[in-house]
Write an enzyme that holds these catalytic residues in place. Structure first.
Site, PDB file in Angstrom:
ATOM      1  N   HIS A   1       0.837  -1.199   0.000  1.00 37.91           N
ATOM      2  CA  HIS A   1       0.000   0.000   0.000  1.00 37.91           C
ATOM      3  C   HIS A   1       0.872   1.250   0.000  1.00 37.91           C
ATOM      4  CE1 HIS A   1      -3.942  -2.018   1.505  1.00 37.91           C
ATOM      5  NE2 HIS A   1      -3.909  -1.901   0.185  1.00 37.91           N
TER       6      HIS A   1
ATOM      7  N   ASP B   1       0.603   4.098   1.325  1.00 40.63           N
ATOM      8  CA  ASP B   1       0.905   4.781   2.581  1.00 40.63           C
ATOM      9  C   ASP B   1       1.989   4.036   3.365  1.00 40.63           C
ATOM     10  OD1 ASP B   1      -0.993   2.765   2.960  1.00 40.63           O
ATOM     11  OD2 ASP B   1      -1.716   3.638   4.838  1.00 40.63           O
ATOM     12  N   HIS B   2       2.512   2.954   2.786  1.00 41.67           N
ATOM     13  CA  HIS B   2       3.627   2.237   3.415  1.00 41.67           C
ATOM     14  C   HIS B   2       4.875   2.184   2.531  1.00 41.67           C
ATOM     15  CE1 HIS B   2       1.394   0.691   6.958  1.00 41.67           C
ATOM     16  NE2 HIS B   2       0.386   1.001   6.172  1.00 41.67           N
TER      17      HIS B   2
ATOM     18  N   GLU C   1      -0.177  -1.384  14.457  1.00 41.66           N
ATOM     19  CA  GLU C   1      -1.124  -0.435  13.871  1.00 41.66           C
ATOM     20  C   GLU C   1      -2.352  -0.403  14.762  1.00 41.66           C
ATOM     21  OE1 GLU C   1      -4.177  -1.045  11.463  1.00 41.66           O
ATOM     22  OE2 GLU C   1      -3.816  -3.120  10.845  1.00 41.66           O
TER      23      GLU C   1
END
Lengths: 599, 658
Positions: A70, A72-73, A203
């Site tokens: 992803h 955002d990673h 997370e």
């Protein structure tokens, strides 16, 4: 004092731009390198200048680990490695390595071609960046250098997502990335062994949510889609090309087949087919059921789902469209949304989390008049539905993972501060461990006290262990030995061996005490009396009367002699070595009290 | 440390290693060469086989003619084929803690071990090993079960009768322990005991031993294993390859610094070059087909067949064979072809990069798509409709004793246009062919064995430098057929220790050290002193805790505070525990300084006498005598504890404690 330091550069009390710096036993590791969907200025990437003010990143960081594909990673990775400059190893799993460059290229295209951004990373930079990647297999122990090792665990969430254990000596940190504790239609559940890390970085996207049963959510979803299609409406499902998209495709595909529905289902962007190919080739990363049945039927070959063409958006009649990206912040999903938003017959279903600042977040928070570029106002009449299909662990799942790994400390990232606060309390209460939730740029320092591994000579160990088996083993046994430290080689050996190895002779220290006893009998008889007295007092010791007339207690020697001047007095010579100091000293004081009268 | 050798077959090993407190079985190979003594199991009734004459003794006694049949001078058992199991009596197999599998060929005896010996442990293997191993077992069970045979011969196994039989039956070993094939139920139960592992995964066994699989380069998911504790390392090398075929390359570096290296699974055809054999395979295949003949390739459903198909993929167009159908017939053909495409992580680099595109790693996907390669579960069903000649058929079993291959041997054996090409090295092709003689079809022997040859082994051993090498006895002498080839054996220093079936070896190393953890609080309390430059010592008195085979040293408990109560102590409470040892002492006492110290501490009237070995210090007033020699000090005094302790402490000042 050794310590572990953690500083989030992104994802600290926030979702997006995951990037966490960890220092452990002198090693520096960067966990994830993501971008932020909610920003399009400098803030979209982590502030790498924080890592080192002067000097190259490569010299400072021992390695970079990417948890999953992803953006955002991993979205900032080419910027980080090629534009800021990092040449060290980047670790990720093989599916991540395969899919990551495709998403990066997609992201680049939207940023540069559609939004016209300058000074963005290029296609070549993505390629060069990917050359620095080293693939990691599940459960493989990768030796980054002589001391630093990392190990990947299955995380569910998306294809190839992994949790990572970072370990130096006996100190370790586990970083979960994003994970899912319940298996879904195409992926398995995250799993980790009882590895008892010093710190678990988890997370916390759904820190306060406890989701109802997945079956209900799926039924709800299918019902809503079905109703909308039945009344001739269009359904827009914004998704990211890989991940939830496949999950929902499998769901709709089986539903369409069962209900024999005719309304078309489309999947936007040419990525679909390719994406599905990845799923087919990485079957071992999917769930048990798919792995078992893939020879007969590959679940990623869809019959009802076809490629979308831009022109279809204007065709009349019902349809279901999966469009990217998932937060309605750009691209095709946003275009379709603008076209369909005005009609109350239509529906948009947001199946995942939306970060602040995106259109998705706005409509989910109830906004119905949206300001678009050029001061245009878009009125949203279509139905807006939110359905959590994100494959993140919910509060229950997070607690479950903490229970599995048994960490000494927990640190929360990738979530909202308020929700983290709640979860932090819960973790501290339930597990009695400290829980931290640093903001971006804030450092958490945990002192550690690693034990020191040394080699113990087997002879010494066995001798001690044999004694440990004695009946009164409850009493703690003292192991006595000598630690030899030569360079970095530490060995624990018996004192005798240490002396021998160093070429030193033992120095024997012996004491002989004269104890005067009033006894008129012969020496031999005195010895017998001493023997029977000691025998009765020292029940746990080995007391012997030797043929030469002397008495021994363990290795202590007692001899009786006549007094040179006084025939009514006998002299007991009690002789012992320094090693028997306690017993020898005890015996002399005991004998000094005299012998009991013979009965 | 001991090694129990349960199999005599060097490429199908089964050894048990006792190491520290663990019992580890290394591989579980099943010797199938025993089946060569049996008649083939035809899928379709074969008049030829059923009309073979019974065998009778030289004196004409024919009491065995129901069990034994004769074909072209060879005698075969007419019965359900049986396999030669590993030894089950040498060691109690219920004590085996774990079984480590190195590749899918070396796990075929697993159901016999896990289901019938009281085994309760865990089996470790990689995912491709398990999946493909399952396919091999499934195929085997299917081959045997679909041709039910009423007869089960056992008379010939009688020791007195076996003596009378002709070779090779006469010399067959341990025939009484030969067993029929297992069932699918047993296979499933055996496989359910397997735990999947990945390369370089460290697996702890009871905290005492760590095992790690390493890529061995021979087959999909094939592994060598490291079995180690903190101070000892055993490498188990089984079926490794340095050739670049489809699997991930062999990990050699991790084998370094082994105390013992157990070496099994070398090439069975040390004189054949696999690349050359592949070339010969292709050219013979093309020649036959061009002449209108059919080609039969007896093979396993996985492994070399992937490489052969890849070669053919590149070869058929240039050789003008694009119109020739290729058939792959096996109950697991489809699964094997599908599975091969999903194990990207276990493939060589070239194949891995294909997956990133994303494309299937093996080109047989394309052969299937373009209809050049077709696969069928058996000759029955769709195959009979599609069957066109001339063609190329890949099918099992390579022993030619069961499976669809038996049918094609019967069908094509009579014509010299046809060719059978042997590529699998596990069976002697002449013995395999014996029950089909006389044959008109051409027989080509192109054994492809990619496992290590002796040149590669000696290079490997030089590279990884193990202290000791252990191997099957076959590797310590040249092959019997080539006894002059001194190069076809293992050459290393010290000479390799060899084993044979049913032997127990004591492995030559002695454990000296064990890891122990010193807790930080204890470490802080240690006082190191430098004895020589770079060498420091610290005496340690600590409490030993042992749990799960892990040892930890903790600080000793504080001496208990004397209880304030007026309770009368019992006499025995005062007796010191003799197990609390005082440290050893070392050093020597300089007399002059000692005397000075005594004076400083208030002793007077000190007299020193020299003796042969040292000195005597006399404290006349206290009637005390101290003998001082190089390595000893003896204090002789009256029973004055105060005085004695004072003197003791003064002496100790001059000595080092250990």
């Amino acid at each position: 004092m050794p310590e572990i330091r953690v500083t989030p550069l992104g994802a600290g009390q926030d979702v997006g731009r995951s990037c966490i710096l960890v220092s452990i036993a002198g090693k520096n590791v960067m966990l994830d390198c993501g971008m932020h969907m909610g920003f399009s200025d400098d803030r979209r990437f982590p502030d790498f200048s924080y890592i080192t003010r002067s000097g190259r990143l490569t010299d400072f960081l021992d390695c970079v680990i990417i948890s999953h594909f992803h953006l955002d990673h991993c979205g900032a990775l080419p910027y980080f490695s090629e534009m800021v400059g990092y040449d060290g190893p980047i670790y990720m799993t093989q599916p991540t390595q395969a899919i990551c460059p495709i998403l990066l290229e997609d992201y680049r295209k939207i940023a540069v071609d559609k939004k016209g951004e300058a000074n963005f990373f290029t296609s070549q930079m993505i390629k060069d960046c990917m050359k620095k990647v080293v693939a990691v297999h599940l459960h493989q122990t990768v030796q980054v250098d002589d001391e630093l090792e990392i190990k990947a665990y299955y995380a569910g969430h998306v294809l190839g997502a992994a949790m990572f254990q970072i370990k130096v000596g006996s100190e370790s940190v586990v970083y979960t990335g994003d994970y899912n504790m319940t298996p879904d239609r195409h992926l398995g559940a995250a799993w980790i062994d009882k590895c008892r890390p010093n710190l678990l970085i988890t997370e916390s996207t759904y820190a306060t949510t406890i989701r109802d049963s997945k079956r209900c959510r799926e039924r709800d979803f299918l019902k809503k889609v079905h109703e909308t299609v039945e009344r001739g409406g269009k359904v827009l499902i914004p998704v990211f090309a890989l991940g939830r998209a496949q999950e929902l495709c499998i769901l709709l595909e089986t539903f369409w087949e069962r209900m024999d529905l005719k309304a078309p289902i489309y999947f936007s962007t040419g990525l679909t087919e390719k994406a599905n190919h990845y799923y087919k080739l990485f079957i071992p990363w999917t769930n048990q059921k798919i792995r078992k049945t893939f020879v007969q039927r590959n679940m990623f070959e869809f019959k009802h789902i076809k490629a979308f063409d831009r022109a279809f958006a204007d065709s009349p009649g019902p349809m279901v469209v999966f469009a990217t990206p998932g937060m309605l912040h750009a691209g095709q999903s946003l275009q379709i949304f603008r076209k369909w938003a005005g009609n109350e017959k239509n529906m948009v279903i947001m199946p995942g989390y939306c970060v602040q600042g995106t259109v998705g977040h706005k409509i989910l928070s109830g906004q119905r008049k949206l300001e678009m570029e050029g001061r245009q106002v878009l009125e949203v009449k279509m139905q807006v539905e939110y359905m959590s299909f994100s494959a993140h662990a919910d509060a229950k799942g997070i607690m479950q993972l903490v229970g599995q790994a048994e960490p000494e400390n927990v640190l929360l990232v990738h979530g909202e501060a308020k929700k983290m606060e709640f979860l932090k309390q819960k973790i501290e209460q339930e597990f009695r461990v400290s829980c931290y939730m640093p903001a971006n740029g804030e450092t958490v320092t945990l002192p550690t006290s690693p034990s020191i591994p040394v080699g113990v000579s087997l002879g010494l160990l066995k001798r001690e262990m044999a004694q440990g088996l004695l009946p009164d083993a409850k009493k703690p046994r003292l192991l006595h030995g000598t630690l030899i430290m030569k360079d970095s080689n530490f060995r624990l050996v018996s004192s005798e061996q240490a002396l021998k190895e160093l070429g030193l002779a033992e120095h024997q220290l012996r004491f002989t005490c004269r104890v005067h006893l009033h006894d008129t009998r012969k020496e031999q008889e005195t010895a017998v009396r001493v023997y029977s007295h000691l025998k009765s007092v020292l029940k746990d010791h080995c007391v012997q009367h030797l043929p030469d007339g002397s008495v021994t207690v363990e290795s202590i020697l007692i001899q009786a002699a006549a007094h040179s001047e006084d025939p009514g007095t006998k002299v007991l010579l009690v002789s012992w070595t320094y090693q028997d100091e306690e017993l020898g000293s005890y015996l002399t004081s005991l004998l000094k009290k005299g012998l009991p009268q013979a009965s | 440390m001991k090694l129990y050798c349960l199999s005599g077959h060097p490429t199908l090993p089964c050894n048990v290693l006792k190491f520290k407190s663990t019992t580890v079985m290394l591989d579980c190979g099943l010797d199938m060469t025993s089946t060569l003594n049996f008649l083939p199991l035809p899928l379709v009734q074969s008049p030829r086989l059923s009309n073979l004459p019974g065998w009778s003794l030289k004196d004409g006694n024919a009491f065995l003619d129901k069990e034994l049949k004769e074909c072209s001078g060879h005698v075969f058992v007419d019965s359900v084929p049986e396999f030669c199991l590993p030894e089950t009596e040498l060691i109690d197999l219920s004590t085996v803690d774990v079984i480590l599998i190195s590749n899918y060929h070396c796990m075929m005896a697993l159901p016999y071990i896990t289901e019938h010996t009281g085994f309760t442990g865990t089996v470790y293997a990689t995912e491709p090993t398990v999946q493909i191993g399952r396919l091999l077992m499934e195929e085997l069970v299917n081959f045997i079960e679909r041709v039910p045979k009423a007869q089960s011969a056992s008379l010939w196994k009688n020791k007195d009768i076996q003596r009378l039989l002709p070779s090779p039956l006469k010399d067959a070993v341990e025939v009484s322990t030969w067993r029929r094939c297992y069932t699918m139920q047993e296979v499933n139960s055996a496989l359910s005991k397997i735990q999947l592992v990945g390369y370089s995964q460290k697996i702890e066994l009871f905290g005492a031993v760590q095992v790690t699989p390493l890529s061995s380069g021979y087959a999909l998911g094939s592994s060598n294993w490291i079995i180690q504790s903190h101070y000892e390392k055993v490498s188990y090398v089984s079926g490794s390859s340095l050739l670049t075929t489809h699997p991930q390359p062999m990990d050699q570096a991790s084998l370094k610094n082994s105390d013992v290296l157990i070496l099994t699974g070398l090439t069975q055809i040390p004189t054949a070059n696999p690349d050359g054999m592949v070339g010969e395979f292709c050219s013979n295949l093309a020649l036959t087909v061009r002449n209108g003949g059919n080609v039969l390739v007896p093979c396993y459903p996985s492994g070399v067949i992937y490489d052969l198909l890849e070669c053919l993929y590149q070869y058929i167009d240039s050789a003008g064979l694009s119109s020739i159908p290729f058939y792959f017939i096996s109950p697991v053909a489809n699964s094997s072809l599908e599975f091969s495409q999903i194990f990207a992580e276990w493939l060589c680099h070239n194949k891995q990069t294909k997956v990133y595109l994303p494309e299937p790693p093996f080109p047989h996907a394309e052969l299937i798509q373009t209809n050049k390669l077709k696969h069928y579960p058996s000759i029955h069903g769709d195959f009979s409709n599609d069957f066109r000649q001339p063609c190329v058929v890949f099918t099992g079993h390579p022993s030619l004793r069961f499976g669809d291959v038996v049918h094609f041997m019967e069908l094509w054996g009579k014509s010299s246009l046809n060719t059978v090409i042997f590529t699998e090295p596990d069976f002697s092709y002449l013995e395999a062919l014996a029950p089909y003689q006389p044959l008109a079809m051409k027989c080509i022997y192109c054994p492809i064995d990619t496992r290590l040859n002796f040149i590669q082994v000696s290079k490997l051993l030089k590279e990884v430098q193990p202290l000791h090498v252990v191997c099957p006895e076959q590797y310590t002498q040249p092959p019997p057929a080539q006894s002059h080839r001194m190069d076809l054996m293992i050459d290393c220093q010290p000479p390799a220790m060899s084993y044979r079936r049913a032997e127990v070896l004591a492995l030559p190393f002695k454990r000296r050290y064990e890891k122990i953890e010193i807790m930080p609080e204890l470490a802080d309390s240690l006082v190191p002193m430098e004895i020589k430059p770079g060498v420091s010592l610290a005496t340690v008195s600590a409490v030993l805790h042992t749990k799960d085979n892990k040892h930890v040293l903790q600080p000793p408990p504080r001496p208990a505070q004397p209880t304030g109560g007026k309770k009368r102590k019992r006499a025995s409470d005062d007796i010191p525990d003799c197990k609390v040892l005082k440290p050893l002492l070392s050093g020597s006492i300089p007399v002059d300084q000692f005397v000075q110290t005594l004076e400083k501490h208030g002793f007077s009237d000190i007299k020193v006498e020299d003796t042969a070995k040292g000195h005597i210090v006399l404290l006349q007033e206290a009637e005390t005598l101290i003998q001082i020699e190089e390595d000893s000090t003896h204090i002789i005094c009256d029973n004055d504890e105060m005085l004695r302790v004072r003197l003791r402490d003064l002496v100790l000042k001059f000595l080092q404690k250990f």
